[in-house]
Every structure is written in C-alpha cells, then in structure tokens.
Motif scaffolding. Structure first.
Motif: not given
Lengths: 321, 802
Positions: B189-218
C-alpha cells in the motif's frame, strides 16, 4: 446488536475522516438517468394470526415526480393474486375495512387518514384457511400486467425474547434504547426482525406512532451466536423521512423516559432476512463511494420485492431506567 | 503461446549464430563512464556511435561494452544532468578500444526525463518512462508535498482514480496489478491518507522507473506495471542534510559518510501535524473533540563499498497512518491504523568488468487494523501481508548479447479480515482465524542483442510457479451459501499449485537516426490479488493469494509504437498502441456484507471474470531549453465481463477513461525563479446509478440496471507553482589574495509557492441521492448531490539543505 450496527459504521467511519480533515463541498446537480425496464414489485407479508396482505406496484423512474397520487398510480389494481392456490380479495383503500387499514397503511407508509383520499388496492386473504400459522409454508402466485410472478415463504416457529427492557444511553439522563435477552435455538439460520411502536404518552412533543416501524439494523441472524443466549439492543423505529420533532435532532432513534411502547419481535426466514438486510444496507449506504452499488436480494421469481412470513410476539414496555 | 516460445528460441539461437560471425569482423569497445567531479560511476549512462547507432547503457558499476563494425564514427556519451561527451574515433578490424569517459555535470535547469535523447529511439524498450526527482520536484505539488506517485500519474497510460483514492491504473489494469518495488522490496500500500499522499518521501528517493506492462523477463508478478523505485545513497563526501517545512507536514533528511570512501548512511523522516494544528480549533465538547489523524514515515539506507567490486546496502522503510475517533458525545470509539514495514538488503559484485551478480533479500509487512468499541462491545478487524523475498540475478555479456539470468522466491503469509468481537467478556463465535500461506517462485533468462544495425531484439522467458499450502481450513458452501463441510489441511500440505510460462519479446526496427518502430508481446501471471470492497481503492481492501478457489490472473499484452525525435532530439515524440487481455480477475460478489467473511474463507466471497483493455498513447516531450515539459494523451477503453456481475454482460471498468490528457510545463525565468504548471483532463469516472426505484415500507429502494453505465462529470484541473531560489552565496574577502570571492552559504534555501486547482473546479468525488419530504403532502423529492473534495488550495513550503 451493536455488532450489526458497527458493520455499517465501519464504512461510514472513513467518510467521517474525510469530513473531519477536509472541507469537502457538496452541491445539488442534475443527472439525466434513462428509466430502466418497468418491473413488478411485490410487498407481501403473512404474520401469525393475520391474513396475507399483498401490495403490487411497478418500478418508477428514479427522479420521476412523487406525489401521493403518483405513488397511488404506481400500484396495480387489476392483478390476480393467490396464496396456496386460494385467490386473495382485492380491497381498495376507499373501501378498506377498519381492521385492515393499519396493515395496509403500514405496508404503504401512508397514514390511515390519507389512505381515504387515495385509491390503492391491496390483495388480502379473507379465507380463514389463510390466517398465518406457525411452521407453515405459503406459496404466492401473481398474474399481473401479462406477467407471472411467484414466491414461497414460511412462517417459522415463534421464538420469544426471554426479557425486554429499556436502558439509558451512556450518561444521558433522559434517552435510551430497548434491549432484550434472546435464547437462540440450537439450529442454524434462525433469523429475526424487530419493530417498535410508541403508544404513549401522546402529546404534541411526543406523539404516538400510527404503525410499527423497523429501525435500521432491525434484522439479524444467528450466524455468530447459534444456540447461545445473547443481549441485543435496538434503536427506536421511525417513519421514513419523518418531519416529527421527535424523529429529528437529538431525540431521533431514542426512547424517552416515560414512553410506553410495544416491542414486536419476529422470527423470519433466511430469504426474508437477506432481503431486509440488503434493503437496510442500501438505505445505510445511500450512494456512499465506499459501498458497491448492489440490488436488494428479492425472493420473488419474475419480479422484485418480498414475500415474507412473520412469527411475532409483542411486549409492552414502559421506559423506566 | 507455443508459437511464441518457438519464436523466442529461434531468435535466441539465431542470435548466438550471429556471435561467431560478428566476432571476427567487429571491434570491441569497452570502458567506464564516471562523474568527472566525484569520480563516482554513472550507471545507466548511454554511449553510442553515429551513424551506426550501435551502443550500450552502462551497468550498475558504470561500465559498458559493445561491438561495432570497423569504420569512422562519432562517439557520444551522455547522462542526464551531465554535459555530452563527443569524440571522433576510427575502428580498424581485429582491434579493441578501451575508453574511460568522465562527464562534467551541468545544473539541472528544468524538467528532464532520465532517458537520453536518442535512447528512446535506439532501445528495444517501450511502454517505459523514467522520472528523476529533479523533474518531480519542479512540478506543482498538492499542499506543497512533492509526490512521486502523483507525478507518475501524469504520464500517458497511467491514470489516477481521482482525489480520495489510493489506486492508480496502468493501461486499463486494476490497482492490484501494479508492482511497486522499493529497493527491490514489494510495497503493498503505497499511500497515506487514502491516497492523498504517497508513502515515498521525495528527499530519500534517487529515481523511479515505470514499466507499463511491457516488462523485461526480470520483472513479473503483476499484470499491469512495475514501478521500480530506488532509494538514494547517502552523501559520500560530507555530512549534509536537507528538509522542508510545509503547511501540513515537515521532513528532514540527514546523510553522510560513515567511513569516507567506503560507507555512507541516509536517514529521512516525515510527519504530518494536521492533528496538532487542528486541535486548538476543535472544541473539546464537539463530536470530533477527542479525534485525530496523522501519518509518519521513516526511511534509512546504509551503503558499503567492498573490496574487488563488491557493494552492499541495507535499506528500510517504516510508515503508519493512524486515525482515532473518540467523541465525548458518543460511546462509539474507534481506532484505525495501517502501514508498511519494509527491510531490504542487497549485494552486488562485478566480475571481470563483464558480468554482474546481484542478490537481494527483503521483508515486507503491510497491516491494517480496525478497532471499534461501544459500551462493553468491542470489534477488531485485522488484515496483514507478510512477505519474505529473495531475488538473485546474474547478468553478463556474451558477444553482442546482453544476458540476464535470475529468479525470485517469495514466502507469503496473508491474513485477510481476521475479526474478533466480544461483549462484556463474552467472545462471539467468529470462526477460525484465516491465514493463507503460500510460496511463489520464478526463474528467468533474457537476451538483448542487435541482430543488424537496424534490427534489435530483446527476448526473455520467465517460468513462474505458485503453491498454496497448509495449515488451512477450507469451508465448503452449498449454493445458498450455507456451510456444509470443512476440509483441514496440515502444515505445508499442498492445497493448490500453479505453473506458468511467461514469454517476453521486444523488437526494434531503426528507420533512421531519428526514428524507430518497436513492437512487443508480454505474457504475465499474477498470483496475488486485491479484492476491492468499494469502487475506490482503500486500505480496507483485502490481499489474497491464489488458492484452490482463486486461479492466477493471466495477462497478455500486444503493443506497437513509433518513436521519432525532432529538432536534433530537442523534441521526443512517440505513439504507442496496446491491446491486452486479462483472465481470472477478482471482485467481491454483489451484496457481499462485511460479516460474510466471518466463519468462512474470504475467497469464498469472490467472483471471477475477464477483462480487455486497449488504447493509444501519444507523448510529446521537450527535454531541452528554458521551457521544458510534455503533453501526454491517452485514448483508451477498459472492459470487464463477470458471469455473476451485471447479469454476465460486459461493462466498462470503474477506471475506464476514454480521454486522458496531461500537460506539464516548466519555465526557468531567471536564476532565481522557475515557474511550472500542470493541466489535467480526464473523462469522468464510470459509475453505477439507479435507473428506477420502488417503495418498500415507504422507503425508496434503488434498482440498478447496467453496471458503470454512467459517467461522472469530466475531471480537469490546473495547478501552478513558482520556485524561488534566493541567492545562496555570500561575498567574502579571500585572506590570501584579498579579492572578493563568492562563498556558498551554510544553509541553502528554496521557497516553493503552489496553487492547486487554480480555477477552483469542483471535480466530483462521488454522487449520492437525498430523499426528503413525504408523498402524502406532495413534498417528497429525490435530489442528486455531488461531493467535491478540494477547492483552490494555495500552499507554501520552505526547503533547505546544508
């Protein structure tokens, strides 16, 4: 009983959280909803010691105007209704015998005085063979508007509560609920429904009830307490959309010290329980985003509504702490 | 599917045959790419030759290796935030070239996507977007809270469920079909307060990558998407900190070296104080007098650099939401809490600059608790998911083949809606507590290779297996839902097992240096399911594994895309189309009551069906210049068919959205000011409304006909923000030279002013109906009402670093 109340509260609770934290905004809107296919609705009961009473109506557009006459017009007065093969008598409100006025009034929700002005027809079993008896199965068949409908119900055995009493709510000096002790038989699927009717004192601030009313959370089943003795509590039943002062504000849902009321406790079938449970669940959810929209579970083949058998006992209680 | 497996092996073998042929003619180019200032390696940097466009992406240690035919080329190395490196090279036959490159960093001035300009044209990847935190931090944020998940929802093919919902939807898939990985650990569950905020503190994150269904075998385990979030390593050089003070929460991050050059730490915390702020304004006697809400989260990461190319990290996340209702006017009291506990550890080691071993082990614990009490009655409902996970991977280059081989094993223990109720010391019989234990495993092999200069392939096969094991009690029900029997399974006894092959296939055909066409096929199995209690995704929703009742979800996605760069790569554009099928989706049966799961198996309350989704996504992205940003538009359809829902008729999914548009713009006005804005438009959410009504006991009963056949009003909103960066330097006299010099201030600061919902659009959150009056006096009326959550909301946040 609180358990049954809580399951509604569970959903409502999250809504409260929103209201608390954010200034949400609400406004009236226009929605264009095309009317679905018209279906026939049965509202039929047979109670111990009473004749079967059946009302037939048609579904209406959700936003269609709803005057008393509109409601009257949605009732079907040319149907053929049978219980256990015996044809019921069609009796219309303009010629309703006094002993049936309260029953029909209760089903339709229109007061006895107002019934005189409208023509609504009920189907009533005047044949003595149809007087409701415990442990008896009753088959209903309806022919109306070119459609055939059928349903089966049973009047179960009467199960009376061991005791019934009034108890003040929390630290309130004045208001409280009705409680009863119930010894549930050791057979699964005993289902219950309760009603209350305030019969006194009758004054402007505290009028008596014309009819028996079922409160929200009126129905329950022995799924979790089969064969046990439990204590259950209920709020006061009141008319839908009531504008009486006692049905609004702080007093709503409570009995007041000094009230005299009848506590009607009925055994019903599991199918009837499912109908009234989903009916009340829908009333409680009322479009909440946290509830999935779902239709009320009917036991009518070919239509909507309910054909319910009731085995009832009555206790008169004076609200004294 | 067998045809696809054969195709895979055909290309796989065909590719191998190419190795021997190419090895004799091609030239090996290898080396590393580093940050010229810190000398830190740059994983994910791009290097390629023009005009052939042969090239590689650096591995986790910043190394690259590829082959090219002899000839003269312009070699280009690039990495987001760094100046491009260009060099003319000449390759002769049977030679090799070692080139270690240092890139100088540039100041990130505006929105940038972590994918170099030509990379999108060259790679076989499609349906992939990556965002840097710099990008995300420039975008306007709700109440000043920079939010990674909200930013992702502005990319084409990703849809938010709107305000007040934790879920987001990728290419017509459900909210449970997104695998969110945080340092390789699963987040349920990646959200606080029913989705108003995500659980990820932006100061602690390096990067984010999104695969929209076409994902490699790994990647696997979910049908719709993988969101791969990497936590930041601590500062290697010095102790430093950053943080922010906002309207509803504050955050602080501390980081630095533990042993210089060898180990670092990072710790970040965030807490809301809306409860403390609101308290003085709520009378103690009011219904909310004793109530409160807050959330907090805490991130930590430790990194070690080991000898001989080894690296080790430990990372953790702890976060909770806590709500209590304790009214002085009511006997009803409740406490609701939910949150994640995540611990992840990873080890990587580079062998001979050619192969990389990565190991990861993680523990995830997501829990939800509801406690309600009235008088002497008490009800407690608990759900939780506890995962132990191990994920090894070995990647290596074999000629021009970039191979990956690995696996994943997860031990799941899931408790859905376990209830306890008692009154005055008497326990209600709510049946046995339910716990579902299961094992999930997968192995995979993938190969990415360039067949010719224009054809590039990535093929992979993933074999997954799942086993639901005891101890467990199965309740057998008759058609009326009555319990007729129970079956008891012993410890580790096999209750149900499944096996699935998941072929993946991606092809790129390079039309020229500016454009390419790509196509892909992906087949996925999903063994863990989320049963949604309501149309909105809520923390009360229940995760369940595949069992003898629930079959694994099966998804197949076919996609085709055209990628083209304009103005020398200044403008990246793409058009991608997809069609996907989804089998064995789960929903609660109509009219399921919260108490139905008591003394019963939760999966007995579910019903199963299928879905299809298709759409076209258009993405126009300006990556360079003072003004940057993107336009993302999706035209799509997502449908569901369940035998027991809507009388078996196909209906639009709740999150089916015909049109979805996002405009994101950032403009660097001058050194001090950056302005940015978002505009979002989406077709209204599909909802079910009553089409007729009838009266029972004088109360209006709703009669629903077609599921999701109505649309709420369209959703649109404009957000603006201005970032002010004051002069963070001061003038000092150099004691040696006596000249005036600019020295950075000890505390650097930045102000973020933002306005959410600028034109105060009242977007619908939900509709409900109000009945009032009585028919007998002709005052009876049904009115429809719309509830909206957020009007125009200005905010200001002060961010600092030292």
């Amino acid at each position: 009983m609180e358990f049954l109340v809580l399951k509604y509260v569970f959903r409502i609770l999250i809504l409260v959280a929103f209201t608390l934290l954010f200034a949400s905004c609400e406004r009236e809107i226009e929605i264009d909803v095309p009317t679905g296919e018209t279906q026939i609705v049965v509202e039929g009961t047979i109670e111990t010691g009473q004749p079967p009473v059946v009302l037939l109506s048609k579904t209406r557009g959700f936003f269609e105007p709803t005057s008393a006459q509109d409601i009257a017009n949605s009732y079907i007065d040319n149907a053929e209704v049978r219980v256990n093969g015996i044809l019921l008598n069609r009796i219309c409100s303009d010629s309703l015998p006094p002993e049936f006025q309260a029953i029909v009034s209760g089903l339709i929700g229109i007061s006895i005085e107002d019934l005189d002005d409208l023509r609504i027809c009920a189907y009533i079993g005047l044949d003595p063979a149809l007087i409701g008896t415990e442990n008896t199965i009753y088959d209903l068949s309806v022919t109306a508007e070119g459609k055939e409908l059928s349903a089966t119900t049973k009047i179960p055995a009467i199960i009376e509560p061991d005791s019934v009493w009034f108890r003040l709510w929390a630290d309130s000096p004045q208001y409280g609920y009705v409680f009863c002790n119930l010894s549930d038989p050791d057979t699964l699927n005993n289902a219950y429904r309760i009603f209350t009717k305030r019969i006194g004192p009758n004054d402007n601030n505290n009028p008596i009830d014309d009819l028996y009313y079922a409160p929200l959370g009126s129905t329950f089943i022995d799924e979790f307490f089969n064969g046990e003795t439990i204590e259950v509590g209920f709020t006061r039943g009141q008319p839908a959309n009531s504008i009486r002062p006692t049905d609004q504000g702080d007093e709503s849902g409570y009995f007041e010290i000094g009230d005299t009321f009848i506590f009607k406790f009925c055994s019903i079938t599991k199918a009837s329980y499912e109908f009234y449970l989903t009916f009340e669940s829908q009333q409680g959810a009322n479009g909440s985003p946290f509830a999935s929209p779902a239709n009320v579970i009917s036991n009518i083949n070919g239509g909507l509504g309910i054909w319910a058998g009731y085995a009832c006992s009555r206790d008169t209680i004076i609200a004294i702490p | 599917m067998f045809v696809l497996v054969r195709l895979f092996f055909f290309f796989f073998l065909f590719g191998f045959l190419q190795i021997s042929a190419q090895a004799q003619r091609s030239v090996l180019i290898y080396g590393s790419i580093k940050d010229s200032l810190t000398l830190e390696s740059l994983p994910g940097a791009s290097i390629y030759l023009t005009p052939s466009l042969k090239g590689a992406i650096t591995d986790a240690n910043g190394n690259y290796k590829f082959r090219a035919s002899p000839g003269n080329y312009l070699l280009t190395a690039s990495y987001v935030g760094f100046r491009e490196y260009k060099k003319q090279i000449s390759l002769s036959e049977n030679d090799s070239l070692k080139l270690d490159i240092s890139l100088g960093s540039i100041t990130l001035s505006a929105v940038e996507i972590e994918a170099t300009r030509l990379e999108k044209i060259r790679s076989t990847e499609m349906g992939v977007n990556a965002l840097t935190m710099e990008t995300i931090e420039t975008m306007p944020a709700f109440l000043g809270e920079v939010d990674l998940l909200k930013s992702i929802q502005l990319l084409p093919g990703v849809q938010s469920a709107g305000e007040g919902s934790a879920g987001f939807y990728v290419r017509g898939g459900g909210p449970d079909q997104n695998l969110i990985l945080f340092d390789d650990a699963v987040v349920y569950n990646a959200s606080h307060l029913l989705g108003f905020f995500s659980v990820f503190n932006s100061d602690a994150i390096q990067s984010v990558k999104l695969y929209k269904g076409v994902m490699p075998a790994r990647h696997g385990e979910r049908l719709a998407s993988v969101i791969d979030i990497e936590q930041r390593q601590g500062n290697k050089d010095k102790f430093s900190g950053r943080g922010g003070i906002g309207l509803i929460s504050s955050r602080l991050t501390l980081e630095g070296p533990i042993e210089k050059g060898k180990s670092t730490f990072l710790i970040a915390g965030r807490r809301t104080y809306i409860d403390a702020l609101a308290k003085p304004f709520i009378k103690k006697s009011s219904p909310f007098g004793g109530s409160g809400y807050y959330f907090y989260d805490l991130n930590a990461r430790l990194d070690w650099k080991l000898n001989k190319g080894g690296k080790l990290y430990l990372s953790g996340y702890f976060g909770d939401d806590y709500f209590d209702f304790n009214s002085p006017q009511s006997e009803f009291k409740t406490t609701v809490g939910w949150g994640n506990r995540i611990a992840s550890g990873g080890y990587s080691k580079l062998f001979n600059n050619n192969s990389l071993l990565k190991l990861n082990a993680s523990i995830t614990n997501y829990r939800f608790t509801f406690l309600g009490a009235q008088d002497d009655f008490e009800l407690e409902v608990k759900s939780n998911v506890l995962d132990y996970r191990f994920k090894p991977e070995y990647s290596f280059n074999l000629g021009s083949h970039r191979m990956r081989f690995g696996g994943a094993y997860t031990n799941h223990a899931i408790r859905p809606n376990n209830s306890r109720a008692e009154q005055g010391g008497t326990q209600f019989d709510l049946g046995e507590l339910q716990k579902y234990r299961s094992h999930e495993g997968a192995i995979y092999l993938s190969d990415a290779f360039d067949l010719t200069e224009t054809w590039s392939f990535e093929a992979g096969i993933r074999a997954s297996a799942f086993m639901h094991v005891g101890p467990f009690t199965r309740y057998i029900l008759d058609e009326n839902g009555n319990k007729t029997d129970t079956i008891s399974y012993g410890k580790n006894e096999n209750i149900a097992d499944y096996f699935g092959l998941e072929p993946r296939f991606m092809v790129r055909y390079q039309l020229n240096s500016r454009s390419s066409i790509k196509t892909a096929f992906t087949q996925n199995y999903q063994y863990i399911h989320l049963a949604n209690i309501s149309p909105l995704a809520l923390p009360t929703d229940v995760w369940l594994p595949s069992t003898d009742v629930i079959q694994p979800q099966l998804g197949r996605q076919y996609s085709l895309g055209y990628f083209r760069n304009f103005f020398d790569g200044m403008l990246e554009t793409s058009v991608e189309g997809y069609f996907k099928t989804m089998d064995n989706l789960v929903e609660y049966k109509e009219n399921t009551q919260p108490s139905d799961g008591v003394d019963n198996n939760e999966d007995n309350l579910l019903t199963f069906g299928n879905g299809i989704a298709y759409g076209i996504e258009v993405f126009i992205h300006k990556t360079i210049g003072k003004t940057t940003g993107w336009i993302g538009y999706t035209l799509s359809r997502s449908e569901r068919t369940f035998e027991e829902i809507n009388q078996g008729r196909t209906y639009p999914a709740t999150f089916d959205r015909t049109h979805d548009l996002a405009l994101v713009v950032a403009h660097k006005l001058n050194k001090k000011w950056t302005l940015s804005g978002n505009f979002i438009f989406g077709t209204g959410r599909a909802i079910t409304l009553p089409q007729s009504g009838y009266f029972i006991e004088n109360r209006l009963v709703y009669n629903y006909d077609e599921r999701n056949s109505f649309r709420m009003k369209d959703y649109h909103r404009l957000d603006l923000s201005a970032i002010y960066q004051p002069n963070n330097t001061r003038i000092e006299i150099d004691p040696k030279t006596g000249n005036k010099i600019e020295v950075p201030r000890k505390i650097q600061s930045k102000w973020v002013f933002s306005i959410y919902n600028v034109y105060n659009r009242l977007n619908p959150y939900f509709y409900y109906f109000d009945t009032a009056g009585r028919a007998v006096d002709n005052t009876y009326k049904v009115t429809a009402k719309q509830v909206s959550l957020f009007p125009i909301l200005p905010s200001v946040t002060w961010n600092f670093s030292f």
